[in-house]
Design a protein around this motif. Sequence first.
Motif, PDB file in Angstrom:
ATOM      1  N   ARG A  63      -0.801   9.838  -8.486  1.00  0.00           N
ATOM      2  CA  ARG A  63      -0.623   8.645  -7.649  1.00  0.00           C
ATOM      3  C   ARG A  63       0.861   8.397  -7.457  1.00  0.00           C
ATOM      4  O   ARG A  63       1.667   8.753  -8.308  1.00  0.00           O
ATOM      5  N   ALA A  64       1.198   7.734  -6.348  1.00  0.00           N
ATOM      6  CA  ALA A  64       2.590   7.369  -6.083  1.00  0.00           C
ATOM      7  C   ALA A  64       2.923   6.006  -6.677  1.00  0.00           C
ATOM      8  O   ALA A  64       4.038   5.516  -6.506  1.00  0.00           O
ATOM      9  N   GLU A  65       1.955   5.390  -7.362  1.00  0.00           N
ATOM     10  CA  GLU A  65       2.149   4.106  -8.044  1.00  0.00           C
ATOM     11  C   GLU A  65       2.674   3.030  -7.098  1.00  0.00           C
ATOM     12  O   GLU A  65       3.486   2.198  -7.479  1.00  0.00           O
ATOM     13  N   GLY A  66       2.207   3.078  -5.843  1.00  0.00           N
ATOM     14  CA  GLY A  66       2.573   2.056  -4.872  1.00  0.00           C
ATOM     15  C   GLY A  66       3.950   2.228  -4.268  1.00  0.00           C
ATOM     16  O   GLY A  66       4.377   1.391  -3.468  1.00  0.00           O
TER      17      GLY A  66
ATOM     18  N   GLU B 252      -2.744   7.845  -3.040  1.00  0.00           N
ATOM     19  CA  GLU B 252      -3.351   6.685  -3.690  1.00  0.00           C
ATOM     20  C   GLU B 252      -4.873   6.780  -3.638  1.00  0.00           C
ATOM     21  O   GLU B 252      -5.555   6.291  -4.526  1.00  0.00           O
TER      22      GLU B 252
ATOM     23  N   GLY C 250       2.693   5.669  -1.424  1.00  0.00           N
ATOM     24  CA  GLY C 250       2.194   4.510  -2.160  1.00  0.00           C
ATOM     25  C   GLY C 250       1.628   3.427  -1.262  1.00  0.00           C
ATOM     26  O   GLY C 250       0.783   2.643  -1.686  1.00  0.00           O
TER      27      GLY C 250
END
Length: 163
Positions: A138-141, A109, A146
């Motif tokens: 990104r792990a997109e949260g 992130e 994330g």
Amino acid sequence: MSEPGMIRVGQGFDIHRFSDDADRELVLGGCPFEGERGLDGHSDADVPAHAAADALLGAAGLGDLGEHFPDTDPAWKNADSLKILSGVADLVRQAGWSIGNIDVKVVCERPKLSPKKHDMERNLSTAAGAPVTVAGRRAEGLGALGRHEGIAAWAVALIERPT
């Protein structure tokens, strides 16, 4: 058995959690990221360098990082992972292979990799003695990555037996 002109592919992976040590430096692709939390690890925990080295070892059938650079060996304490990658590249060449290229995907992130992407590619390419490309994702949260618990990298390496 490997024949002249034979091509092999290896996949590598590495992951480290963030350190609670405020003095631990974050190093990715041989680049320090000032003001960012460092990663726990026996060496400098340079995730892209470890994933690239792991991919090379897999492609050449030479075992894994723990066999060659054990975290129980004090010689590798806080070691520069570019030296580990360079050592692995030497092992691959000594086994009779040439390195075509390595591609690394870093999942985090933060930090943003784009400002240092070209420096990371240059450092990793120099250490490997072959072209290395780097991309950040990104792990997109989602999941531990994330939630900003660590950084992971996946790599693929292409090697060839010279004709």
